[in-house]
Write a protein that holds these residues in place. Structure first.
Motif, PDB file in Angstrom:
ATOM      1  N   PRO A  45       0.923  -0.916  -0.170  1.00 62.53           N
ATOM      2  CA  PRO A  45      -0.005  -0.037   0.106  1.00 62.53           C
ATOM      3  C   PRO A  45       0.819   1.149   0.040  1.00 62.53           C
ATOM      4  N   THR A  46       0.716   2.249  -0.950  1.00 63.03           N
ATOM      5  CA  THR A  46       1.325   3.397  -0.945  1.00 63.03           C
ATOM      6  C   THR A  46       0.042   4.582  -0.857  1.00 63.03           C
ATOM      7  N   THR A  47       0.730   5.784  -1.046  1.00 61.64           N
ATOM      8  CA  THR A  47      -0.304   6.893  -1.135  1.00 61.64           C
ATOM      9  C   THR A  47      -0.772   7.059  -2.303  1.00 61.64           C
ATOM     10  N   GLU A  48      -0.311   6.354  -3.423  1.00 59.50           N
ATOM     11  CA  GLU A  48      -0.758   6.347  -4.719  1.00 59.50           C
ATOM     12  C   GLU A  48      -1.897   5.148  -4.949  1.00 59.50           C
ATOM     13  N   GLY A  49      -1.753   4.202  -4.183  1.00 62.34           N
ATOM     14  CA  GLY A  49      -2.602   3.158  -4.267  1.00 62.34           C
ATOM     15  C   GLY A  49      -1.762   1.709  -3.927  1.00 62.34           C
ATOM     16  N   VAL A  50      -2.175   0.514  -4.204  1.00 66.08           N
ATOM     17  CA  VAL A  50      -1.478  -0.445  -3.852  1.00 66.08           C
ATOM     18  C   VAL A  50      -0.559  -1.085  -5.119  1.00 66.08           C
ATOM     19  N   MET A  51       0.662  -1.107  -4.778  1.00 68.37           N
ATOM     20  CA  MET A  51       1.920  -1.665  -5.912  1.00 68.37           C
ATOM     21  C   MET A  51       2.037  -2.740  -5.566  1.00 68.37           C
ATOM     22  N   ILE A  52       2.207  -3.515  -6.872  1.00 70.40           N
ATOM     23  CA  ILE A  52       2.402  -4.940  -7.060  1.00 70.40           C
ATOM     24  C   ILE A  52       3.798  -5.055  -7.610  1.00 70.40           C
ATOM     25  N   GLU A  53       4.800  -5.867  -7.326  1.00 69.85           N
ATOM     26  CA  GLU A  53       5.888  -6.104  -7.947  1.00 69.85           C
ATOM     27  C   GLU A  53       6.536  -7.588  -7.797  1.00 69.85           C
ATOM     28  N   HIS A  56       0.087  -9.103 -14.628  1.00 71.67           N
ATOM     29  CA  HIS A  56      -1.006  -7.939 -14.482  1.00 71.67           C
ATOM     30  C   HIS A  56      -1.712  -7.714 -15.380  1.00 71.67           C
ATOM     31  N   ASN A  57      -3.147  -8.095 -15.356  1.00 70.59           N
ATOM     32  CA  ASN A  57      -4.066  -8.300 -16.455  1.00 70.59           C
ATOM     33  C   ASN A  57      -3.482  -8.918 -17.842  1.00 70.59           C
ATOM     34  N   GLY A  58      -2.954 -10.066 -17.674  1.00 74.73           N
ATOM     35  CA  GLY A  58      -2.343 -10.911 -18.566  1.00 74.73           C
ATOM     36  C   GLY A  58      -1.103 -10.468 -18.997  1.00 74.73           C
ATOM     37  N   VAL A  59      -0.374  -9.331 -18.639  1.00 68.65           N
ATOM     38  CA  VAL A  59       0.757  -8.828 -18.986  1.00 68.65           C
ATOM     39  C   VAL A  59       2.024  -9.260 -18.051  1.00 68.65           C
ATOM     40  N   LEU A  60       3.029  -9.932 -18.507  1.00 63.47           N
ATOM     41  CA  LEU A  60       3.911 -10.184 -17.555  1.00 63.47           C
ATOM     42  C   LEU A  60       4.696  -8.943 -16.910  1.00 63.47           C
ATOM     43  N   LEU A  61       4.788  -8.943 -15.424  1.00 68.44           N
ATOM     44  CA  LEU A  61       5.383  -7.845 -14.730  1.00 68.44           C
ATOM     45  C   LEU A  61       6.769  -7.403 -15.080  1.00 68.44           C
ATOM     46  N   SER A  62       7.404  -6.392 -15.588  1.00 67.98           N
ATOM     47  CA  SER A  62       8.757  -6.234 -15.705  1.00 67.98           C
ATOM     48  C   SER A  62       9.247  -5.147 -14.709  1.00 67.98           C
ATOM     49  N   THR A  63       8.335  -4.344 -14.170  1.00 62.63           N
ATOM     50  CA  THR A  63       8.435  -3.232 -13.146  1.00 62.63           C
ATOM     51  C   THR A  63       7.433  -3.152 -12.281  1.00 62.63           C
ATOM     52  N   PRO A  64       7.370  -2.771 -11.001  1.00 62.94           N
ATOM     53  CA  PRO A  64       6.084  -2.378 -10.320  1.00 62.94           C
ATOM     54  C   PRO A  64       4.990  -1.757 -10.797  1.00 62.94           C
ATOM     55  N   VAL A  65       3.905  -2.000 -10.683  1.00 57.50           N
ATOM     56  CA  VAL A  65       2.593  -1.367 -11.166  1.00 57.50           C
ATOM     57  C   VAL A  65       1.774  -1.114 -10.063  1.00 57.50           C
ATOM     58  N   VAL A  66       1.155   0.135 -10.066  1.00 56.36           N
ATOM     59  CA  VAL A  66      -0.058   0.550  -9.166  1.00 56.36           C
ATOM     60  C   VAL A  66      -1.395  -0.237  -9.773  1.00 56.36           C
ATOM     61  N   LEU A  67      -2.010  -0.965  -8.862  1.00 57.37           N
ATOM     62  CA  LEU A  67      -3.275  -1.464  -9.215  1.00 57.37           C
ATOM     63  C   LEU A  67      -4.369  -0.731  -9.395  1.00 57.37           C
ATOM     64  N   GLN A  68      -5.164  -0.908 -10.147  1.00 56.58           N
ATOM     65  CA  GLN A  68      -6.592  -0.084 -10.401  1.00 56.58           C
ATOM     66  C   GLN A  68      -7.638  -1.281 -10.080  1.00 56.58           C
ATOM     67  N   ASP A  69      -8.914  -0.689  -9.622  1.00 57.54           N
ATOM     68  CA  ASP A  69      -9.987  -1.627  -9.450  1.00 57.54           C
ATOM     69  C   ASP A  69     -10.331  -2.454 -10.312  1.00 57.54           C
ATOM     70  N   GLY A  70     -10.484  -3.814 -10.018  1.00 56.54           N
ATOM     71  CA  GLY A  70     -11.029  -4.727 -10.907  1.00 56.54           C
ATOM     72  C   GLY A  70      -9.858  -5.502 -11.761  1.00 56.54           C
ATOM     73  N   ASP A  71      -8.482  -4.846 -11.297  1.00 56.37           N
ATOM     74  CA  ASP A  71      -7.265  -5.649 -12.061  1.00 56.37           C
ATOM     75  C   ASP A  71      -7.076  -7.139 -11.616  1.00 56.37           C
ATOM     76  N   GLN A  72      -6.716  -7.732 -12.568  1.00 59.94           N
ATOM     77  CA  GLN A  72      -6.455  -9.495 -12.436  1.00 59.94           C
ATOM     78  C   GLN A  72      -4.883  -9.585 -12.269  1.00 59.94           C
ATOM     79  N   VAL A  73      -4.611 -10.262 -11.418  1.00 57.48           N
ATOM     80  CA  VAL A  73      -3.335 -10.486 -10.772  1.00 57.48           C
ATOM     81  C   VAL A  73      -3.263 -11.971 -10.987  1.00 57.48           C
TER      82      VAL A  73
END
Length: 258
Positions: free
Chosen positions: A97-105, A115-132
């Protein structure tokens, strides 16, 4: 991460298996002034519902975790979310959890984090309804708040209920899991908002594909989407035809009361 008020400051105690070093535990004290932006954000969040991680397909299906603090997902028993599958690394991914939202790495896992079917290469801030997904063993849904059956102010109570914010659907008070695809949800939402009224096929196409792409959408594509949507709803309630075709006019939602 635990937070303790102390006089004119807020002390944050971070403790977790050291996923990056893979050795032991670490503790860190962070001195946060009471008037800081972070403190105000935390205090505000503590009075609201935390974001939610919901396990979908995989060995943890149906479980959920409020994201009130940093959590690590992996196969190791000391992880916050333990996925008992050999395809999962000992320390696979981290949600912060960050001030910008929840970050996944991803934590350097062997089979990757998606993240939404795309392979993570850098941390991403999640949006409502995102698939992990971690590897191919476990899928999750991220929601910005707890997805209970909504009390819809001025809404349309019936056997089928929808919440646009979380993109969740319930049929006879059973949550539809996994969630509908984006196109399926757009189609059903238009019908839901127009309950009892027939929606023309051009209006359905425009709502799902957008005005710019609607000219290239065939009748077969719309019919296939409607068929898949009917099948998803029938999986929870095969006794009632919720989506009716009115020949020569369009489609309507038949949503009886509970």
């Amino acid at each position: 991460m635990l937070y303790y008020p102390y006089r004119t400051c807020f002390i944050a105690v971070l403790h977790h298996p050291a996923a990056m070093t893979r050795v032991g535990w670490y503790y860190k004290l962070v001195w946060v002034p009471l008037e800081s932006k972070f403190h105000k954000t935390f205090m505000k969040k503590s009075k609201e519902e935390y974001p939610l991680l919901i396990a979908q397909e995989g060995p943890l299906k149906g479980q959920r975790w409020p994201l009130s603090q940093t959590i690590v997902l992996g196969r190791e028993a000391t992880c916050d979310v333990v996925v008992p599958d050999r395809q999962i690394s000992r320390f696979h991914a981290r949600l912060t959890p960050t001030t910008e939202g929840v970050m996944i790495e991803d934590l350097g896992s062997k089979n990757g984090t998606y993240h939404n079917g795309v392979l993570l290469s850098t941390p991403v801030v999640l949006q409502d309804g995102d698939q992990v997904a971690i590897g191919i063993a476990q899928q999750f849904l991220y929601l910005t708040s707890d997805a209970t059956v909504p009390l819809l102010e001025g809404g349309k109570p019936g056997r089928l209920m929808m919440d646009q914010k979380s993109r969740m659907v319930w049929v006879r008070q059973q949550q539809l899991v996994p969630p509908l695809s984006a196109q399926q949800f757009k189609l059903l939402w238009l019908l839901y908002e127009s309950q009892g009224q027939v929606v023309s096929r051009p209006d359905l196409v425009a709502a799902v594909w957008g005005d710019d792409q609607s000219l290239g959408v065939s009748d077969q594509a719309l019919d296939a989407l409607i068929r898949r949507l009917r099948d998803r709803i029938a999986a929870l309630d095969p006794t009632h035809p919720y989506i009716d075709t009115v020949r020569g006019h369009g489609i309507k939602l038949n949503n009886p009361p509970l």
